[in-house]
Design an enzyme around this catalytic site. Structure first.
Site, short mmCIF file in Angstrom:
data_model
loop_
_atom_site.label_atom_id
_atom_site.label_comp_id
_atom_site.label_asym_id
_atom_site.label_seq_id
_atom_site.Cartn_x
_atom_site.Cartn_y
_atom_site.Cartn_z
N CYS A 1 -15.51 13.73 -13.29
CA CYS A 1 -14.39 13.03 -12.70
C CYS A 1 -14.26 11.67 -13.39
CB CYS A 1 -14.63 12.85 -11.20
SG CYS A 1 -13.41 11.77 -10.44
N ARG B 1 -10.77 24.72 -3.96
CA ARG B 1 -12.11 24.37 -3.47
C ARG B 1 -12.78 23.47 -4.49
NH1 ARG B 1 -15.60 29.99 -4.50
NH2 ARG B 1 -14.98 30.21 -6.67
N GLU C 1 -9.35 35.40 -3.25
CA GLU C 1 -10.31 36.42 -3.69
C GLU C 1 -10.13 37.75 -2.96
OE1 GLU C 1 -13.80 33.68 -5.51
OE2 GLU C 1 -13.92 34.03 -3.35
N LYS C 2 -8.92 38.00 -2.51
CA LYS C 2 -8.73 39.23 -1.73
C LYS C 2 -8.83 40.50 -2.58
CE LYS C 2 -3.68 38.60 -1.53
NZ LYS C 2 -3.73 37.23 -2.11
N PHE C 3 -8.73 40.35 -3.91
CA PHE C 3 -8.92 41.53 -4.76
C PHE C 3 -10.33 41.60 -5.35
CE2 PHE C 3 -4.23 41.23 -4.83
CZ PHE C 3 -3.96 42.52 -4.38
N HIS C 4 -11.21 40.72 -4.88
CA HIS C 4 -12.60 40.76 -5.35
C HIS C 4 -13.33 41.87 -4.61
CE1 HIS C 4 -16.61 39.38 -6.45
NE2 HIS C 4 -16.07 38.44 -7.22
N ASN D 1 -22.46 24.99 -3.20
CA ASN D 1 -22.21 26.27 -3.87
C ASN D 1 -21.82 26.02 -5.32
OD1 ASN D 1 -21.93 29.24 -3.46
ND2 ASN D 1 -19.90 28.82 -4.34
N GLU D 2 -22.58 26.61 -6.21
CA GLU D 2 -22.25 26.56 -7.64
C GLU D 2 -21.79 25.17 -8.10
OE1 GLU D 2 -19.52 29.69 -8.71
OE2 GLU D 2 -21.14 31.13 -8.84
N CYS E 1 -12.38 8.98 -12.32
CA CYS E 1 -11.74 8.01 -11.43
C CYS E 1 -12.51 6.68 -11.45
CB CYS E 1 -11.69 8.57 -10.01
SG CYS E 1 -13.27 8.50 -9.16
N GLU F 1 -25.73 36.01 -6.25
CA GLU F 1 -24.41 36.64 -6.22
C GLU F 1 -24.24 37.52 -7.45
OE1 GLU F 1 -20.96 34.13 -6.04
OE2 GLU F 1 -21.91 32.74 -4.67
C1 GLA Z 1 -18.66 32.50 -7.40
C2 GLA Z 1 -18.61 31.79 -6.07
C3 GLA Z 1 -18.17 32.68 -4.95
C4 GLA Z 1 -17.03 33.56 -5.38
C5 GLA Z 1 -17.43 34.35 -6.59
C6 GLA Z 1 -16.37 35.31 -7.06
O1 GLA Z 1 -19.85 33.06 -7.69
O2 GLA Z 1 -19.84 31.21 -5.74
O3 GLA Z 1 -17.80 31.86 -3.88
O4 GLA Z 1 -15.94 32.76 -5.69
O5 GLA Z 1 -17.69 33.46 -7.64
O6 GLA Z 1 -16.78 36.02 -8.19
#
Ligand code: GLA
Length: 696
Positions: free
Chosen positions: A172, A125, A368-371, A163-164, A174, A320
C-alpha cells in the site's frame, strides 16, 4: 514447547498434527451463508465423509461484529457446540481478512492505495492497508474477543490467523504506509547517510537529507532506485508479518497451548516464508494446481517440498485445495475422475498430515459461486460428493502415516532477498525470473525421483551430499563463506548463472562476477550474454575442443541466458557449441578442498537434467526407487519406529509397473505386494515397508 490440544476425536499438537484418528480431513465451512437448518445436514454429511476438521469464520467479521460496539457470537457458539457434538474439530479463523463496511466507512483511510495513487474500494476482500493503525487496532480487538470467548471451547483445535496474507493486496502506498516505511528504514539503516550509501543515491541526484523526504516507491517518470525497491519488498513482507504477529501475540497470551497457523500461498514472491514460518506453530498451505496443465503436479510437488522444509521437515497441513474446478482462472477446468484423489495423495506423499479444501459446501451467491466444493450444488448425487466420501474413507486407512517425515537427498537454496533483487528492473535480461529459473532444475530432480529439501541461505548444509543453487543473484560474503566452507569440507555445490552478482544493498560485488564465489567456482565472468527470445545456443557436454564447436542438434540448448566466462582453475565440462560464444566454457567444475563446485553459466531449460546428471552421479544422489517408470512420482516417509511409507503416484495416462526393492503392504487396498506394483492411469499405492531389522 510442544502444546497439545485434544478434542473428542483428535489430538492436535504443534509437533505432530494428529494422533487420533490420524490424518486431518475437511475444509473451509462458511455457515454464515446458510440458514441454521442447513448446518444439521452439514454435520451429518461431514460424518459420512469422515471430515474431522473444519475451518470456520474466515470471512465472518461483519457477522461477528455488526458495528463498533456490538458483538454477535450466538451463532458461532451454536456452531462450535454443534461441531463438538458431532466430533468435528474446529480450526477457528480470526476473521480479519475482510474488514466490514462500517469499519471502512468510519476509517476510509484504511483502504489500500496503489502505486498510481488509486484508493481501492470496498466490495471485495482483503481491502486494508497493512500499516493502517485503525485496521490493526480493530483486527487485534476482534482476535482478542474471539480468543477470550472460545479459548476453552472443546471443539477448538487450531487457530487460523487471517487468510492468505498477500492475496489481492501485498503493498500500500498511502501516507500511513509512508510513515511506517520511514520507521522501518530508520531501524534498518540508522541514519540518513547510511541510507544514502545503501541506496547509492549519488546516482541521478537522489540524495536525501532527512527521512521525511522519503516516500514509498510510487509510480515515477522513469526507473526507481533499485535499492529503494528492494527495501520496499522487504518492508512489505515485514509490514504484513507485523500484523500477523500482533494477532499471534494475542492468541499466545489468551489461548496458550492451542496451535496457531496462517494459510500460506505456496511459493509466493511477496512474503519471505523463511521469516514468516518462524512465527507459525505449524505450516499450512493453499494449493491450486491447474487441472488443464499436464505438468501441474511437478510444480505442486515443488511447493509441497517448500512447505515441508519451512519448519525443517515437520508435517504440514494442506489447508486448501479445490475438490475440482476453481472459479478464478479464465478457463476453469474440473479435475477429471481420479485426479482429485491423486493430487490429494501427493500432498501426503510430500509430508502433509491432512487434506483440507476450499470449501465444504458450494456457495450459491458471491464471487465464488462457481468454485467447486466437497459438497457441490447438486448435493450428494454429485460425482464430486462421491469422491469426497471415497477419499475420506481412504484417508482413514492411511492414518498411521501421520507424523512420519521425509528426508531430502539434496538441498535447494532459496533466498527471498535474492529473488526480489533478481527481478528488479534494468538488468541484462528481464527473462531471469526466479520461478522460471528454478522450475527446470526442480523438474529434473522430480523426474529422476530425487526428493529435495529447500533451505535458506543461513542453513547448515552438512547433512546434504549435494546443494543446488539455481540462482544466487544477491549474495553476501557470509553466505559465500558458508558455501565455500561446505565445499572445502567435502560438499558438492551446483550453482546456476547470474549468481554472486550483488551484495545485500544490491550493489555489484567489485572485481568481476561472480564476486565472492569466484574462488569457489574457479571462474570469472567477462560479460553476461543474454539470449534473445525465440533463439537458443547449443552446449556440447563432452568438453569438445574449442575449435570444433559445430552443433549437431542433439546437444542440450541454452535459452534466455549465457555468459562469456573464463576459467581460473576450474575444468571445463561443456562448451558453447553455437553462436558468438562457441568454444567458450559453458559448464565448469572446480575442486576445492575435499569437495567440488559446479557452475552452469547458462539457463538450460528442459535440458537442465542432462547436466545435473553429472553432479548427481558424483554425489551419489539417486532416486528413492531405481528403475522408476515415466510419470511415476515416488517419495518415502519415515516413521519414528523405523517403518517406511512408500508413495507411488502415476501421473500419466497409461498403466505403469513399478519394480520394488522391498515388498510391503498397500495401505489403500490392504494387499501385500510382490516384487512390483501395477499402477492404473492416475493410480496410486501407499506401501508400508517394514523397518530394516524386520525385513526378511
Ligand atoms: C483462496 C482463499 C479462499 C478462496 C479460494 C478459492 O485459497 O483463501 O478463500 O477464495 O482461494 O480458490
Amino acid at each position: 514447547m510442544t502444546a497439545t490440544v485434544t478434542t473428542d476425536r483428535l489430538t492436535v499438537t504443534t509437533d505432530r498434527l494428529t494422533r487420533v484418528p490420524g490424518l486431518l480431513y475437511g475444509g473451509d465451512w462458511n455457515p454464515e451463508q446458510w440458514p441454521e437448518q442447513v448446518w444439521a445436514e452439514d454435520v451429518k454429511l461431514m460424518a459420512e465423509a469422515g471430515v474431522n476438521l473444519v475451518t470456520v469464520g474466515v470471512f465472518s467479521w461483519a457477522r461477528l461484529q455488526p458495528d463498533a460496539d456490538s458483538w454477535d457470537f450466538g451463532w458461532l457458539d451454536r456452531l462450535l457446540d454443534l461441531c463438538h457434538r458431532h466430533g468435528v474439530a474446529v480450526d477457528l479463523a480470526t476473521a480479519t481478512a475482510s474488514p466490514p463496511a462500517w469499519l471502512v466507512r468510519a476509517h476510509p483511510d484504511l483502504l489500500p492505495v496503489t502505486a498510481d495513487g488509486v484508493r481501492l474500494e470496498f466490495g471485495s476482500r482483503q481491502h486494508y492497508c497493512p500499516s493502517s493503525p485503525a485496521y490493526r487496532e480493530a483486527a487485534v480487538r476482534l482476535t482478542r474477543a474471539l480468543a477470550e470467548r472460545y479459548r476453552h471451547h472443546p471443539a477448538l483445535a487450531l487457530w487460523h490467523i487471517h487468510n492468505e496474507y498477500g492475496d489481492h493486496v501485498q503493498e500500500c502506498f498511502c501516507p500511513a504506509s509512508a510513515v511506517d516505511f520511514r520507521r522501518w528504514l530508520r531501524e534498518r539503516h540508522g541514519g540518513i547517510e547510511e541510507l544514502n550509501r545503501s541506496w547509492g543515491t549519488a546516482f541521478w541526484s537522489q540524495r536525501y537529507t532527512s527521512f521525511e523526504q522519503i516516500e514509498p516507491p510510487r509510480t515515477a517518470p522513469g526507473p526507481v532506485n533499485p535499492t529503494q525497491l528492494l527495501d520496499w519488498r522487504r518492508f512489505c513482507s515485514d509490514a504484513l508479518l507485523a500484523l500477523h504477529r500482533a494477532e499471534k501475540a494475542v492468541l499466545d497470551e489468551v489461548s496458550p497451548g492451542v496451535p496457531v497457523t496462517t494459510n500460506f500461498m505456496s511459493m509466493l514472491k511477496a512474503l519471505d516464508y523463511w521469516e514468516w514460518s518462524r512465527h507459525e506453530d505449524l505450516v499450512s498451505d493453499d494449493a491450486y494446481p491447474d487441472p488443464a496443465d499436464p505438468r501441474a503436479h511437478v510444480n505442486a510437488a515443488m511447493n509441497y517440498d517448500l512447505m515441508r522444509s519451512l519448519k525443517g521437515g515437520r508435517p504440514w497441513l494442506l489447508m486448501e485445495q479445490a475438490p475440482s474446478a476453481v472459479s478464478w482462472r479464465p478457463v476453469n477446468v474440473p479435475k477429471r475422475p481420479g485426479l482429485y484423489r491423486l493430487w490429494s495423495l501427493q500432498a501426503l506423499a510430500r509430508g502433509a498430515d491432512g487434506v483440507l479444501h476450499f470449501q465444504w459446501r458450494a456457495s450459491v451467491a458471491g464471487a465464488e459461486k462457481f468454485h467447486s466444493a466437497m459438497l457441490p450444488h447438486r448435493g450428494t448425487a454429485a460425482r464430486g460428493w462421491q469422491e469426497t466420501v471415497r477419499f475420506g474413507a481412504e484417508l482413514r486407512r492411511l492414518g498411521e502415516i501421520a507424523g512420519s517425515r521425509l528426508r531430502g537427498r539434496a538441498a535447494v537454496l532459496l533466498d527471498w532477498d535474492s529473488w526480489w533483487a533478481l527481478e528488479l528492473d534494468d538488468h541484462p535480461s528481464a527473462r531471469m525470473r526466479w520461478p522460471e529459473l528454478l522450475r527446470p532444475w526442480y523438474a529434473a530432480l522430480h523426474e529422476r525421483g530425487v526428493t529435495v529439501d529447500f533451505v535458506p541461505p543461513t542453513a547448515g548444509l552438512d547433512g546434504y551430499p549435494l546443494v543446488l543453487a539455481p540462482n544466487l543473484y544477491l549474495l553476501d560474503t557470509a553466505t559465500a563463506d558458508r558455501l565455500t566452507a561446505y565445499v572445502r569440507d567435502g560438499g558438492r555445490l551446483v550453482c546456476g548463472p547470474f549468481s554472486g552478482i550483488a551484495d545485500r544493498h544490491d550493489h555489484i560485488h567489485p572485481g568481476g562476477h561472480p564476486g565472492p564465489l569466484r574462488e569457489l567456482l574457479g571462474i570469472v565472468v567477462d560479460e553476461h550474454w543474454p539470449i534473445p527470445d525465440g533463439t537458443t545456443t547449443a552446449v556440447r557436454l563432452d568438453g569438445a575442443a574449442p575449435d570444433s564447436p559445430r552443433s549437431d542438434g542433439t546437444e542440450p540448448h541454452a535459452e534466455r541466458w549465457s555468459e562469456w566466462i573464463e576459467t581460473e582453475g576450474a575444468e571445463t565440462l561443456a562448451r558453447y557449441a553455437s553462436g558468438t560464444l562457441a568454444g567458450l566454457p559453458a559448464v565448469t567444475r572446480n575442486r576445492l578442498g575435499a569437495g567440488t563446485a559446479w557452475y552452469l553459466s547458462c539457463h538450460l531449460g528442459a535440458d537442465t537434467g542432462r547436466v545435473l546428471d553429472l553432479p548427481l552421479a558424483e554425489a551419489g544422489v539417486g532416486a528413492e526407487l531405481p528403475d522408476l517408470p515415466a510419470d511415476v512420482e515416488v517419495t518415502r516417509r519415515h516413521a519414528a519406529d523405523g517403518r517406511q511409507y512408500l508413495f507411488l503416484l502415476n501421473h500419466g495416462g497409461v498403466e505403469r509397473r513399478v519394480p520394488l526393492d522391498t515388498p510391503g503392504t498397500d495401505l489403500l487396498t490392504g494387499a501385500a505386494t510382490g516384487d512390483a506394483v501395477t499402477l492404473a492411469p492416475l493410480g496410486a499405492a501407499v506401501l508400508r515397508l517394514p523397518a530394516a531389522e524386520e525385513r526378511p
